[in-house]
Design an enzyme around this catalytic site. Structure first.
Site, short mmCIF file in Angstrom:
data_model
loop_
_atom_site.label_atom_id
_atom_site.label_comp_id
_atom_site.label_asym_id
_atom_site.label_seq_id
_atom_site.Cartn_x
_atom_site.Cartn_y
_atom_site.Cartn_z
N TRP A 2 0.82 -1.21 0.00
CA TRP A 2 0.00 0.00 0.00
C TRP A 2 0.85 1.26 0.00
O TRP A 2 0.32 2.37 -0.07
CB TRP A 2 -0.91 0.03 1.24
CG TRP A 2 -2.02 -0.98 1.19
CD1 TRP A 2 -2.05 -2.16 0.50
CD2 TRP A 2 -3.27 -0.91 1.89
NE1 TRP A 2 -3.23 -2.82 0.73
CE2 TRP A 2 -4.00 -2.07 1.58
CE3 TRP A 2 -3.84 0.02 2.76
CZ2 TRP A 2 -5.26 -2.34 2.09
CZ3 TRP A 2 -5.10 -0.25 3.27
CH2 TRP A 2 -5.80 -1.41 2.94
N ALA A 3 2.17 1.11 0.11
CA ALA A 3 3.04 2.29 0.17
C ALA A 3 2.96 3.00 -1.17
O ALA A 3 3.18 2.39 -2.22
CB ALA A 3 4.46 1.86 0.48
N GLU A 53 9.40 14.69 -1.38
CA GLU A 53 8.47 14.53 -0.25
C GLU A 53 8.93 15.41 0.90
O GLU A 53 10.07 15.90 0.91
CB GLU A 53 8.36 13.06 0.15
CG GLU A 53 7.63 12.24 -0.93
CD GLU A 53 7.29 10.83 -0.51
OE1 GLU A 53 7.72 10.38 0.56
OE2 GLU A 53 6.57 10.16 -1.28
N HIS A 90 -0.29 10.25 9.41
CA HIS A 90 -0.15 10.84 8.07
C HIS A 90 -1.18 11.95 7.94
O HIS A 90 -2.35 11.75 8.25
CB HIS A 90 -0.35 9.78 6.98
CG HIS A 90 0.18 10.19 5.65
ND1 HIS A 90 -0.40 11.19 4.90
CD2 HIS A 90 1.26 9.77 4.94
CE1 HIS A 90 0.28 11.36 3.78
NE2 HIS A 90 1.30 10.51 3.78
N ARG A 114 6.36 15.91 8.60
CA ARG A 114 5.05 15.27 8.64
C ARG A 114 4.31 15.51 9.95
O ARG A 114 3.09 15.67 9.96
CB ARG A 114 5.24 13.77 8.40
CG ARG A 114 3.97 13.05 8.13
CD ARG A 114 4.23 11.64 7.69
NE ARG A 114 4.61 11.56 6.29
CZ ARG A 114 4.83 10.42 5.65
NH1 ARG A 114 4.73 9.27 6.29
NH2 ARG A 114 5.17 10.42 4.37
N HIS A 161 -0.34 5.93 10.75
CA HIS A 161 0.25 5.52 9.46
C HIS A 161 1.45 4.61 9.64
O HIS A 161 1.63 3.64 8.91
CB HIS A 161 0.63 6.78 8.70
CG HIS A 161 1.25 6.53 7.36
ND1 HIS A 161 0.56 5.93 6.32
CD2 HIS A 161 2.49 6.82 6.87
CE1 HIS A 161 1.35 5.86 5.25
NE2 HIS A 161 2.52 6.37 5.56
N ARG A 175 9.53 9.84 11.40
CA ARG A 175 10.18 9.22 10.24
C ARG A 175 10.16 10.14 9.02
O ARG A 175 9.13 10.73 8.69
CB ARG A 175 9.45 7.92 9.90
CG ARG A 175 10.01 7.17 8.72
CD ARG A 175 9.17 5.95 8.47
NE ARG A 175 7.81 6.35 8.19
CZ ARG A 175 7.24 6.29 6.99
NH1 ARG A 175 7.92 5.85 5.95
NH2 ARG A 175 6.00 6.66 6.81
C1 SIN Z 1 3.29 8.89 1.27
O1 SIN Z 1 3.38 8.49 0.12
O2 SIN Z 1 2.84 9.98 1.58
C2 SIN Z 1 3.72 7.98 2.36
C3 SIN Z 1 5.13 7.67 2.22
C4 SIN Z 1 5.64 7.16 3.51
O3 SIN Z 1 4.88 7.02 4.46
O4 SIN Z 1 6.84 6.93 3.58
#
Ligand code: SIN
Length: 521
Positions: free
Chosen positions: A46-47, A115, A234, A280, A339, A374
């Site tokens: 699911w990532a 990201e 998340h 995050r 998450h 993380r």
């Molecule tokens: C995301 O795609 O936002 C999640 C990636 C992650 O949790 O490392």
């Protein structure tokens, strides 16, 4: 209890770490315990984002390690950050060789996503949001062709057998709503690679089976658990009533998507210089505050992506379609959801747990890489690095492998699985008391509710694994009287000058729980 013995290394789990470790152990015989058909039901599939790795010549492992340290809010182990980021490139090349169709540029270079909290676009991807699914597809195909790997599907590990202080085997039952009486499989070494704990929360992005069972089983066997309180939320789970909540990958914000509220305010601008690409934990707390205030936060991808979202982020587009949202015309409603568990079974640089005979990799482990927050897409990377390290260490620890006949389980006699009503109560208690913002009163209520759930079905090992992990999270959160990274205490907003990681055994967490006065009101 019926008992079997095997010369195979037992791997509990079927996600990225489990598959990669099985391949790295080959030709040593391995037995994988997979609750579902191989490749299904694992968080790795699911990532969406991808795997963080400094693949661009202008980027470097040192810069990646620096970002990892900065995001982790003071508790990242610098040595671990260095070794993981240095190994990253080799694993991407290996996954490519094993058949992962990473997005490539015309010159052959890897297409990289940006990201949050990364100083560089360094997340290798597959068709926007398909990285986890495609990496898993490639590895499942490899494992299916590897003769040394036996996979038991539809079977779930519920306990570890410890004899003379050493892990001697794994207790397994039938997976699914109807459990079964456990069977003990004795094995020379056990590797836990069965995912984290997100599903212990009512609002989560994790697959339904990921409910802290693996951490719980190690904890019940006496293993040390590190940083249990550090649970990552998340910021952009799609708030559409689905359980689990579908993810809207952070890469969308990397493409320029904005967070807005029902008043049309782009609220992140006032909160952090990096706005939507702030770390995050910062974004998750902002989303949570907007939700609590009734301001209905949403992600707006219309200007930056327009119709490209349909082809470039098919998982997000599919989730929107299921919920009746057209992201080319409307904003996507979002909420902060559990998450990733940064904490887990404490392991050394070879993935070795505190109990001899036990190794752990992936989200179930706590290596020291993630600290209190993380860095995005470091999760799959850590699973790869430690799966290989575990495989090498297990190989070195065991005598030469002989032939190992396939394991044949006896008929599994039915026994009750976890009561769904109790699991729902547990999940509500965790979201209410051990969620994005915590305080002593809420954590105390949460621990009491966990105890009540546990007492209601005390002979169900699968439920005890969940309540063990829940107890560790809430007890460690109660003991950490500061706010750090994803652990936010409204009653202790300060961050202590001296960062420390936490280490707790289940017996200590249970003692903390037992000391709480019974509620009088
Ligand atoms: C995301 O795609 O936002 C999640 C990636 C992650 O949790 O490392």
């Amino acid at each position: 209890m019926a008992t079997l013995a095997t010369g195979r290394v037992v791997i509990v789990g079927a996600g990225l770490g489990a598959l990669y470790a099985a391949l790295k152990l080959a030709p040593r015989p391995v037995l994988m315990i997979s609750p579902e058909v191989l490749g299904q039901g694992a968080s790795s599939a699911w990532a969406q984002g991808g795997v963080a790795a400094a693949m661009d010549p202008a980027d470097s492992a040192e810069a990646h390690a620096r970002d990892t340290l900065r995001a982790g809010a003071g508790t990242v182990d610098a040595h671990v950050a260095r070794l993981v980021t240095e190994e990253a490139r080799a694993h991407i090349l290996d996954l490519t060789r094993l058949g992962t169709p990473f997005d490539r540029k015309p010159d052959g270079g890897y297409v990289m996503s940006r990201e949050a909290a990364h100083s560089f676009a360094r997340v290798v991807r597959v068709r926007g949001d398909q990285a986890g699914a495609e990496i898993m597809r490639a590895l499942v195909a490899q494992v299916r062709e590897t003769a040394s790997v036996q996979v038991l599907e539809g079977v779930m590990a519920t306990g570890l057998r410890v004899e003379a202080g050493r892990v001697a085997g794994v207790e397994v039952t039938q997976a699914g709503p109807q459990g079964s009486v456990p069977v003990l499989i004795r094995a020379p070494a056990v590797l836990l690679a069965g995912g984290g704990s997100g599903g212990l929360y009512a609002l989560t992005t994790n697959p339904p089976r990921i409910r802290g069972q693996v951490i719980g089983m190690a904890a019940r066997a006496g293993a040390v658990i590190a940083d249990a309180e550090f649970v990552q939320f998340h910021p952009t789970a799609i708030d559409c009533g689905e359980d689990p909540a579908p993810l809207a990958t952070e890469a969308l914000r990397g493409e320029g998507a904005h967070l807005v509220n029902r008043l049309g305010e782009r609220f992140m601008l006032a909160l952090h210089p990096d706005a939507e690409l702030a770390p995050r934990d910062v974004v998750a707390r902002a989303i949570y505050a907007q939700t609590q205030a009734g301001l209905r936060p949403a992600l707006d991808t219309r200007t930056c992506l327009g119709p490209r979202i349909l082809t470039e982020f098919p998982a997000v587009a599919g989730a929107c379609a299921r919920a009746g949202i057209d992201p080319t015309r409307s904003q996507i409603p979002v909420a902060a959801a559990a998450h990733y568990h940064m904490g887990g079974v404490a392991v050394d640089a070879d993935g070795r747990a505190s109990l001899p005979g036990l190794w752990v990799c992936g989200e179930a482990s706590s290596t020291g890489l993630h600290g209190a927050n993380r860095l995005a897409s470091n999760g799959l990377l850590e699973a790869l690095v430690y799966a290989r390290r575990c495989a090498l260490a297990i190989e070195a620890a065991l005598p030469e492998a002989g032939d190992a006949a396939p394991v044949v389980l006896p008929e599994l006699a039915p026994a009750p699985g976890p009561d769904p009503a109790l699991v729902a109560r547990l999940r509500q208690a965790m979201t209410a008391g051990a969620g994005v913002v915590r305080d002593a009163a809420g954590l105390t209520r949460c621990l009491r509710e966990i105890a009540a759930v546990e007492a209601a079905q005390p002979d169900c090992p699968a439920l005890l694994n969940m309540t063990a992990t829940a107890t560790l999270i809430a007890a460690a959160a109660l003991m950490r009287r500061e706010s750090r990274g994803a652990h936010c205490r409204s009653d202790f907003p300060q961050t202590d000058a001296t960062p420390r990681r936490s280490r707790l055994r289940l017996a200590e967490a249970l003692a903390i729980r037992a000391r709480l006065e019974p509620e009088t009101t």
